[in-house]
Scaffold this active site. Structure first.
Site, PDB file in Angstrom:
ATOM      1  N   HIS A 138       1.991 -12.446 -14.333  1.00  0.00           N
ATOM      2  CA  HIS A 138       2.296 -11.149 -14.380  1.00  0.00           C
ATOM      3  C   HIS A 138       3.249 -11.132 -13.082  1.00  0.00           C
ATOM      4  O   HIS A 138       3.755  -9.962 -13.156  1.00  0.00           O
ATOM      5  CB  HIS A 138       1.079 -10.336 -14.397  1.00  0.00           C
TER       6      HIS A 138
ATOM      7  N   ASP B 238       0.928 -15.681 -17.710  1.00  0.00           N
ATOM      8  CA  ASP B 238       0.912 -14.107 -17.816  1.00  0.00           C
ATOM      9  C   ASP B 238       0.178 -14.023 -19.117  1.00  0.00           C
ATOM     10  O   ASP B 238       0.441 -14.102 -20.323  1.00  0.00           O
ATOM     11  CB  ASP B 238       2.243 -13.390 -18.055  1.00  0.00           C
TER      12      ASP B 238
ATOM     13  N   SER C  97       6.252  -4.838 -16.588  1.00  0.00           N
ATOM     14  CA  SER C  97       4.821  -4.381 -17.313  1.00  0.00           C
ATOM     15  C   SER C  97       5.237  -3.198 -17.990  1.00  0.00           C
ATOM     16  O   SER C  97       5.820  -3.297 -19.181  1.00  0.00           O
ATOM     17  CB  SER C  97       3.799  -4.198 -16.178  1.00  0.00           C
TER      18      SER C  97
END
Length: 694
Positions: A669, A637, A552
C-alpha cells in the site's frame, strides 16, 4: 486505511524492508554529500535525507540515543545507524558504522545501550557502551528477534519472534516439499502484504545476565495469535510491570472470520512465576492496547476504543487499579485521541501527544484533577515525548521540515532543536510557504484547509493548483512530513497545493471524524470541492489548470471526482484507490473496515444504509469520465488489492480517456524502495506537468 499514527513504524519498515540481513562486507551507507544548485526540493534530494527513527533517553536523563536511516539510490536500499548526544544537544557522535540495521534502542544502564542488529544470519540483541565501544552480541536465538525490552531490575528480558504454530502444505504432504500451493479454510489468510504461513509473533521471556540472554520461554505456547498486533504494532504494545514479575501485552485472540471482522484486542497480564495469563480488559469490545504501568506499579494506563468494529474511534485513556481491578475513564471531556503516554516519575501526571486542529502537540494531564494542559504550540507535528530530567525530549516534523529531535521546557513550552540530521541539506533549500484557512462548506460548517505556496512565490503570477485528497478516510491532514505525499515537493514543482481536512479527518473532534462513515461520496466531497472552489478564486491560481490527487481513500476520492467534478479538473492521479466498492468489500483483508464504513454487505439489498453506500462506488460514475488520469498501484497491496487499480485503468482505456498505469509488483500500500520512490515522484510530476503546464 488506518487511524493509528504510523510514522515511527513506517520509518522502521522503510529502513528494514530494503534488506533485512546485511553482511559486514557490503558497502556502508552514510549521510548524503549533496549540493543543491537551484534550492528546490527534488525526488533525489528527498531520498537524500537522513530519516530519524527511534529516540531513547538514558535512565538518568543525561544522554539521548537515536537511530537514523540513510538511503542509497544506487544500491536501492538503506541502513540505519545509532547516534548519541547529551540531552542538551552537545557532543553529537555516531556510535555505529555498519552495513547492517541497528534499531530497538534500550538502555541497560546509564552507560550501556542494547539494540537489535541485523548483522549476521539473523537479527539478534547486541549491547555496546554509550560511546559505541565494546560492541557484542548477547543473544543467539534460533530465529530473528524482532523487538525486545529489558526488565526494570535488569535480570530478565522479553523479546518477540516468529513461531510456527499451524501446519504448512509441506507438513500435510511431506512427499511434495516443492509444492507452492497454499490451502485455507477460513478468512484472514493474508494481511497487509503477507500470506498466512502458519507463523505467529510470540513473546518470549528469558534470563538476562547483562552479557547473555538465557533460557527463553514462549509465554504464548501453541497460540495462533500475534503480539504485537499485525501489521503495525511494536514494542509499545508490550511492557514490564515495575517489579519485573509480570508482562502486560496487547493481543487479539481471535482467528479466521472472527478476526477479520473484529477490532477486539485486549490487554493480557502474564504472571512469570505462575506462568498464568489473565485478560485485564475482558468485556471491552474495541481496540485495547499500549499498556503502561505507573512507576509504583499500582496503576496501569492503556488506550481503548469503545465501538467494536470501528478502527477510527476515539482513543480513550483508561486507568486500572491493579489491586481491585477497577477501571477509570480518564479523558471523557477531551475530544481527541492521546498517544505515546508517559508517566511522570512521581506517578501524579502523564504526558502525551494528541492531534488538535491539524497539528500534533504535547499535553500534560494531572491524574487527580484530570486537568489537561497544552505544553507546546505551533505549526508542527510531535511524534513522541520522553522525560529527561527537568526537560522533555520529543521529535517533530512539519510540512517543510523532516523529523528532528527537540527539547521542550515543560513549564514554558520553549522548544530547542537538538539534532542536526539534515541541517546540511535544509540550509541549501528554499521551502514553500504554508497558510492555514477556514473555508465554509456547503452545510455552513468550516473546513480547515492548508494552502501550500511554491518557493519564491510571486502573487503577480498564476499557478496551477492541486486538490489534495486525504486517505483513511479517518486520518489527519496535519503538519506531516511524507516521503511520498510530500507537500513541499509538490509545491516546489510549481503548484499551489490545497489540502482540506474534509469530513472524516482527525484532530477536529470525534463527531467530525464520524461524519464520513456510511456517507462515502457525500459531504466529504462537498467539503473538498468547496475548498478548491474558494482557493481557485485567488488571482494567483489559474482555475483552468486544476488537478486532484490522492491515495487509498484519497484514491477512491479521485475516482469518484472523475465522474462528478463538473469540468473543474484537467488531470487526476489516484494511488491504491478503491474503484469498485462491492468488490473491495469481498477482497480486502481487514473486513471489519468495510463492514463498518459501508454499513453492511453488498448483497443486503434490504439494508438501506449499505445500499446507499454502494450506490456511491466510483465505478458507477465512469460514464461521466472525460479527464486524463494516472493510476498507481502496488502488487503486494492486500488492503486494497491491485485489481482495483487495473479495473480503473482498463475502464479509462476502453473509454479512450488519456490514462497511464504505474504498477509496482514488489510494493504494498506504500512505496518503500528508493528507486521505486523516485520513479513514483518523477511520474507524478510528469503527468501533472503534461496536462496542467504544457
Amino acid at each position: 486505511m488506518r487511524k493509528i499514527h504510523l510514522w515511527l513504524m513506517l520509518v522502521l519498515l522503510l529502513a528494514v524492508s530494503c534488506n533485512t540481513s546485511q553482511k559486514s562486507t557490503e558497502n556502508i551507507i552514510g549521510p548524503a554529500d549533496i549540493t543543491i544548485e537551484n534550492g528546490l526540493l527534488t525526488p533525489e534530494v528527498l531520498w537524500s535525507f537522513g530519516r530519524l527513527g527511534e529516540v531513547a533517553v538514558s535512565p538518568n536523563g543525561e544522554k539521548v540515543a537515536y537511530t537514523v536511516s540513510f538511503y542509497s539510490i544506487e544500491q536501492n536500499r538503506s541502513n540505519s545507524e545509532v547516534f548519541m548526544m547529551n540531552a542538551d544537544g552537545t557532543n553529537k557522535i555516531q556510535i555505529t558504522k555498519t552495513a547492517a540495521h541497528e534499531y530497538n534502542l534500550a538502555w541497560v544502564d546509564n552507560s550501556t545501550l542494547a539494540f537489535i542488529s541485523t548483522e549476521g544470519e539473523t537479527a539478534q540483541v547486541w549491547t555496546m557502551n554509550a560511546d559505541g565501544k565494546n560492541r557484542r552480541k548477547i543473544s543467539n536465538f534460533e530465529s530473528d528477534i524482532n523487538g525486545f525490552s529489558i526488565s526494570p531490575k535488569g535480570d530478565k528480558i522479553l523479546f518477540i519472534s516468529e513461531v510456527k504454530v499451524d501446519k504448512a502444505t509441506a507438513d500435510i504432504y511431506p512427499d511434495l516439499p516443492k509444492a507452492s500451493g497454499m490451502m485455507y479454510e477460513d478468512l484472514m489468510y493474508r494481511h497487509w502484504d503477507t500470506w498466512e504461513d502458519g507463523f505467529y509473533s510470540h513473546i518470549f521471556v528469558a534470563d538476562f545476565t547483562g552479557e547473555k540472554v538465557l533460557n527463553p520461554v514462549d509465554i504464548m505456547p501453541n497460540e495462533p495469535y500475534d503480539s504485537p498486533l499485525k501489521p503495525f504494532g511494536g514494542m509499545e504494545e508490550i511492557t514490564w510491570s515495575p517489579c519485573g514479575k509480570a508482562i502486560a501485552y496487547t493481543c487479539k485472540k481471535l482467528t479466521g472470520k472472527e478476526y477479520s471482522f473484529s477490532t477486539n484486542s485486549d490487554i493480557y497480564l502474564y504472571n512469570i512465576e505462575k506462568a498464568e495469563t489473565k485478560n485485564l480488559t475482558e468485556g471491552m469490545m474495541g481496540y485495547d492496547w499500549q499498556p503502561n504501568f505507573s512507576p509504583s506499579g499500582d496503576k496501569m494506563l492503556w488506550l481503548s476504543m469503545e465501538r467494536a468494529g470501528f478502527e477510527a474511534d476515539k482513543e480513550r485513556v483508561f486507568m486500572m487499579d491493579m489491586e481491585s481491578g477497577e477501571r477509570t475513564y480518564l479523558t471523557p471531556h477531551f475530544d481527541h485521541s492521546p498517544s505515546n503516554i508517559q508517566w511522570t516519575p512521581d506517578g501524579n501526571s502523564i504526558y502525551f501527544v494528541a492531534g488538535v486542529e491539524a497539528t500534533h502537540q504535547i499535553y500534560k494531564m494531572d491524574i487527580a484533577t484530570r486537568e489537561i494542559t497544552a505544553i507546546t504550540d505551533g505549526l508542527h507535528d510531535y511524534h513522541s515525548v520522553a522525560i529527561a530530567g527537568d526537560m522533555l525530549i520529543g521529535d517533530k516534523v512539519s510540512m517543510v521540515s523532516p523529523a528532528e529531535i527537540f527539547s521542550i521546557n515543560p513549564i514554558t513550552g520553549e522548544q530547542k532543536q537538538l539534532s542536526e540530521i539534515n541541517t546540511h541539506i535544509m540550509s541549501q533549500l528554499t521551502m514553500p510557504t504554508i497558510e492555514r484557512r477556514w473555508i465554509k462548506s456547503t452545510d455552513g460548517k468550516m473546513v480547515h484547509t492548508w494552502v501550500i505556496l511554491p518557493p519564491n512565490f510571486d502573487k503577480s503570477k498564476k499557478y496551477p493548483a492541486l486538490l489534495y485528497c486525504e486517505g483513511g478516510p479517518q486520518s489527519p491532514v496535519s503538519q506531516f512530513w511524507s516521503y511520498r505525499w510530500n507537500f513541499s515537493i509538490m509545491a516546489s514543482n510549481g503548484y499551489v497545493v490545497v489540502a482540506p481536512a474534509r469530513r472524516g479527518s482527525l484532530t477536529f473532534g470525534q463527531a467530525w471524524t464520524d461524519e464520513i462513515s456510511k456517507d462515502h461520496g457525500g459531504q466529504e466531497m462537498r467539503d473538498l470541492l468547496a475548498a478548491i472552489d474558494e482557493v481557485k478564486q485567488e488571482p494567483w491560481v489559474d482555475e483552468e489548470r486544476l488537478g486532484a490527487v490522492g491515495a487509498s481513500y484519497g484514491g477512491y476520492t479521485v475516482f469518484w471526482l472523475a465522474g462528478n467534478h463538473n469540468n473543474r479538473f484537467k488531470a487526476f492521479i489516484s494511488h491504491c484507490g478503491v474503484f469498485h466498492s462491492e468488490m473491495e468489500y469481498m477482497t480486502t483483508e481487514e473486513m471489519f473496515f468495510d463492514q463498518w464504513e459501508m454499513g453492511g454487505a453488498p448483497w443486503e439489498t434490504d439494508n438501506k444504509v449499505a445500499m446507499n453506500s454502494y450506490k456511491h462506488s466510483a465505478h458507477n460514475y465512469v460514464k461521466n469520465w472525460d479527464t486524463p488520469i494516472l493510476v498507481i498501484h502496488g502488487g503486494k497491496d492486500f488492503r486494497i488489492p491491485y485489481t482495483q487499480g487495473m479495473a480503473a485503468f482498463n475502464t479509462a482505456q476502453m473509454l479512450d480517456i488519456p490514462s497511464k498505469f504505474l504498477f509496482f509488483p514488489d510494493e504494498n500500500h506504500w512505496v518503500l524502495k528508493p528507486q521505486n520512490g523516485i520513479l513514483w515522484q518523477r511520474e507524478f510530476k510528469a503527468w501533472l506537468d503534461k496536462w496542467l503546464k504544457e
